[in-house]
Design a protein around this motif. Structure first.
Motif, PDB file in Angstrom:
ATOM      1  N   GLY A 161      90.694  41.932  20.348  1.00  0.00           N
ATOM      2  CA  GLY A 161      91.817  41.116  19.901  1.00  0.00           C
ATOM      3  C   GLY A 161      92.575  41.770  18.769  1.00  0.00           C
ATOM      4  N   ASP A 162      93.396  40.977  18.103  1.00  0.00           N
ATOM      5  CA  ASP A 162      94.242  41.463  17.014  1.00  0.00           C
ATOM      6  C   ASP A 162      93.441  41.498  15.719  1.00  0.00           C
ATOM      7  N   VAL A 168      91.522  36.644  11.591  1.00  0.00           N
ATOM      8  CA  VAL A 168      90.495  37.668  11.785  1.00  0.00           C
ATOM      9  C   VAL A 168      90.391  38.557  10.549  1.00  0.00           C
ATOM     10  N   ALA A 169      91.542  38.925   9.999  1.00  0.00           N
ATOM     11  CA  ALA A 169      91.567  39.877   8.889  1.00  0.00           C
ATOM     12  C   ALA A 169      90.853  39.354   7.648  1.00  0.00           C
ATOM     13  N   ALA A 219      84.368  30.637   3.149  1.00  0.00           N
ATOM     14  CA  ALA A 219      85.658  30.375   2.505  1.00  0.00           C
ATOM     15  C   ALA A 219      86.741  31.286   3.071  1.00  0.00           C
ATOM     16  N   ALA A 220      86.401  32.547   3.303  1.00  0.00           N
ATOM     17  CA  ALA A 220      87.371  33.485   3.873  1.00  0.00           C
ATOM     18  C   ALA A 220      87.735  33.084   5.301  1.00  0.00           C
ATOM     19  N   LYS A 225      91.872  30.885   8.776  1.00  0.00           N
ATOM     20  CA  LYS A 225      92.221  29.964   9.866  1.00  0.00           C
ATOM     21  C   LYS A 225      93.356  29.033   9.445  1.00  0.00           C
ATOM     22  N   ALA A 226      93.264  28.491   8.234  1.00  0.00           N
ATOM     23  CA  ALA A 226      94.294  27.573   7.751  1.00  0.00           C
ATOM     24  C   ALA A 226      95.640  28.270   7.607  1.00  0.00           C
TER      25      ALA A 226
END
Length: 290
Positions: A161-162, A168-169, A219-220, A225-226
């Motif tokens: 994926g990306d 993801v990053a 938390a990351a 995601k948010a």
């Protein structure tokens, strides 16, 4: 900016890591010092001439010998080398800089350093924010250190994926920071201060003891995601140019300069289609853009 945490638990390097540390390395660190710039220059020439005569395998012996000879003198030079020829070239270059009157220098690739100590040394950690790296595998750090592999295994990051997508990053970068910190702890490399760039603030809080490792990774993940879910109308790009050049690249578009990451790194933000146009303009001008 966070000060040194109290009572950080240090674990000894694993037997495998210790064995690897004593094995032949891909690169070696050569550190040279002198009582004055003149003395350092002479010593650099001396070591460069010796390095030119050693075998590839003896570069590690040279690094160990130089380390044992250190006396804490003020004028210092260091190079990261991959071969005897590389060592001779880099050491000679630093000597030539001293000859020309330079007393402070850091190579663009970070593998040659020249400076003068003016007081007790302090180490600071700078934890990166989004935009750093693009892989989730952990690379050589994961392969070489079980301490790092454990962090990546538990994080279970996606492999397809990306890789630069926000959701993801952010967990990817936080995982890399946590893994790197594990390795630094194992090697007894301690800092007295830490700062974080944006997302990196979470990693700095983890270093300080305010967040445990599981909380950092969660938390990351939630943060990424948010941000991904609530920023679908726009995006960002990082341009490896000064702000003035970035302004030229976004001229006529509904894109703005959103951040000044450094003298030669400017972040722009705007609608997705217009950021894509900025990327095309950057590509035509051969300007790195991520």
């Amino acid at each position: 900016v966070l000060d040194e945490p109290a009572g950080r638990r240090r674990t000894a390097p694993s037997r495998r890591s210790a064995a690897l540390a004593h094995a032949l390395q891909d690169a070696e660190l050569l550190v040279v010092e002198g009582e004055s710039a003149k003395a350092l220059r002479a010593r650099l020439h001396e070591v460069a001439a010796f390095a030119a005569q050693v075998s590839y395998g003896q570069v590690a012996d040279l690094a160990a010998t130089l380390q044992r000879e250190l006396r804490g003198l003020a004028h210092r030079a260091a190079v990261v080398v991959t071969s005897p020829e590389d060592a001779e070239r880099r050491l000679t270059h630093l000597a030539d800089l001293l000859e020309s009157g330079e007393t402070a220098y850091t190579a663009a690739d970070g593998r040659s350093f020249l400076g003068r100590a003016s007081g007790p040394a302090r180490i600071g950690f700078l934890f990166p924010g989004q935009g750093s790296g693009h892989g989730t595998g952990g690379g050589a750090l994961r392969r070489r250190f079980p301490e790092a592999a454990e962090v990546f295994d538990r994080a279970a990051l996606p492999t397809t994926g990306d890789m630069v997508a926000t959701d993801v990053a952010q967990p990817r970068i936080a995982t890399g920071s946590a893994a790197g910190l594990r390795v630094l702890d194992a090697l007894r490399l301690e800092a007295s201060v830490a700062v974080g760039h944006s997302l990196g603030e979470l990693s700095a809080l983890h270093w300080s003891g305010a967040l445990d490792e599981d909380t950092l990774l969660e938390a990351a993940r939630v943060r990424g995601k948010a941000m991904a879910e609530h920023s679908s109308s726009g995006t960002m790009a990082s341009l490896s140019v000064k702000p003035e050049r970035a302004e030229q690249l976004i001229e006529g578009l509904s894109v703005v300069v959103a951040g000044y990451n450094g003298p030669e790194q400017t972040v722009v933000a705007g609608p997705v289609d217009e950021i894509e146009e900025v990327q095309r303009r950057a590509e035509r001008s051969e300007i790195p853009c991520t």
